[in-house]
Design an enzyme around this catalytic site. Structure first.
Site, PDB file in Angstrom:
ATOM      1  N   SER A 163       0.827  -1.212   0.000  1.00 51.81           N
ATOM      2  CA  SER A 163       0.000   0.000   0.000  1.00 51.81           C
ATOM      3  C   SER A 163       0.859   1.259   0.000  1.00 51.81           C
ATOM      4  O   SER A 163       0.549   2.233  -0.704  1.00 51.81           O
ATOM      5  CB  SER A 163      -0.926   0.008   1.222  1.00 51.81           C
ATOM      6  OG  SER A 163      -1.817  -1.091   1.186  1.00 51.81           O
ATOM      7  N   VAL A 166       2.278   1.793  -3.425  1.00 52.92           N
ATOM      8  CA  VAL A 166       1.240   2.384  -4.279  1.00 52.92           C
ATOM      9  C   VAL A 166       1.079   3.870  -3.957  1.00 52.92           C
ATOM     10  O   VAL A 166       0.950   4.715  -4.858  1.00 52.92           O
ATOM     11  CB  VAL A 166      -0.103   1.649  -4.092  1.00 52.92           C
ATOM     12  CG1 VAL A 166      -1.236   2.397  -4.806  1.00 52.92           C
ATOM     13  CG2 VAL A 166      -0.006   0.222  -4.611  1.00 52.92           C
ATOM     14  N   HIS A 167       1.098   4.200  -2.682  1.00 56.56           N
ATOM     15  CA  HIS A 167       0.970   5.585  -2.226  1.00 56.56           C
ATOM     16  C   HIS A 167       2.093   6.451  -2.794  1.00 56.56           C
ATOM     17  O   HIS A 167       1.849   7.557  -3.305  1.00 56.56           O
ATOM     18  CB  HIS A 167       0.999   5.594  -0.696  1.00 56.56           C
ATOM     19  CG  HIS A 167       1.011   6.960  -0.084  1.00 56.56           C
ATOM     20  ND1 HIS A 167       0.056   7.920  -0.354  1.00 56.56           N
ATOM     21  CD2 HIS A 167       1.857   7.531   0.806  1.00 56.56           C
ATOM     22  CE1 HIS A 167       0.317   9.018   0.334  1.00 56.56           C
ATOM     23  NE2 HIS A 167       1.412   8.811   1.042  1.00 56.56           N
ATOM     24  N   ILE A 168       3.315   5.958  -2.731  1.00 53.66           N
ATOM     25  CA  ILE A 168       4.461   6.707  -3.252  1.00 53.66           C
ATOM     26  C   ILE A 168       4.362   6.856  -4.765  1.00 53.66           C
ATOM     27  O   ILE A 168       4.595   7.941  -5.320  1.00 53.66           O
ATOM     28  CB  ILE A 168       5.773   6.008  -2.854  1.00 53.66           C
ATOM     29  CG1 ILE A 168       5.957   6.044  -1.330  1.00 53.66           C
ATOM     30  CG2 ILE A 168       6.967   6.672  -3.552  1.00 53.66           C
ATOM     31  CD1 ILE A 168       7.105   5.195  -0.837  1.00 53.66           C
TER      32      ILE A 168
END
Length: 205
Positions: A163, A166-168
């Protein structure tokens, strides 16, 4: 710039980066303990013994700072009807056809799903970590509970790491997002393009 909009206050940014630093430390120390092939990472923490000692304390500190951050942004992450429509148009999202999407508030549906995934992962990590914390708590539980907690801890850690990746990636993909957390502001054009409802709300105030 004077015409920019404040997206994150200094306090919010400090809170975010504290969680980010603790996440890196928790991930590296956790991976060192997860598999012999990764045990070399324990050298970053002074060896295997210190890694075992520090990892749970780092994890608890990460959870506490994350809890403060989660409470701060909980009100902006409620799933609404327009979010469900946004998800149904995921093909438009992937192809950057933002003009076809429902108007977005402070966060879009993808960001909201990430928020709740992080909340759930953090809770599972906390409670499973307490169960398997050998120094203080593991003696209160049977072997079946300990094994289940260890599996859940590893699974939640995997979900959390993916997660965050994905956030980065999303922060880099959407130009201007990274700057918001580094400097606290975004341009009005950026806000109107990516988060029009939030932009209108800020401009009204």
């Amino acid at each position: 710039m004077k015409h920019d909009i404040e997206r994150y206050t200094p306090s919010q940014r400090s809170n975010h980066w504290a969680v980010a630093i603790l996440f890196v430390l928790a991930a590296l120390s956790g991976l060192a303990l997860f598999h012999p092939a990764l045990f070399g990472l324990s050298g970053l923490f002074g060896g295997g013994t210190w890694t075992r000692i520090l990892h749970p304390f780092i994890g608890v500190a990460m959870f506490v700072f994350f809890l403060v951050l989660a409470i701060r942004f909980a009100g902006h992450n409620r799933i609404e009807a327009r979010d469900r429509q946004w998800l149904r148009q995921i093909n438009d999202v992937v192809h950057n056809r933002e003009e076809k999407l429902p108007p977005v508030g402070r966060y879009n549906a993808g960001q909201k799903l990430l928020y709740w995934t992080l909340v759930l992962s953090m809770l599972v990590l906390l409670f499973s970590g307490i169960v398997i914390w050998r120094e203080y708590f593991s003696s209160f539980f049977g072997i079946t509970t300990l094994r289940l907690a260890a599996v859940l801890h590893a699974l939640a850690a995997f979900v959390l790491i993916v997660s965050i990746i994905v956030h980065i990636y999303a922060a880099i993909w959407i130009k201007g997002s990274m700057g918001a957390m580094l400097y606290g502001t975004v341009s009005r054009a950026w806000a109107r393009k990516h988060h029009p409802l939030w932009a209108k709300e800020v401009e009204r105030k």
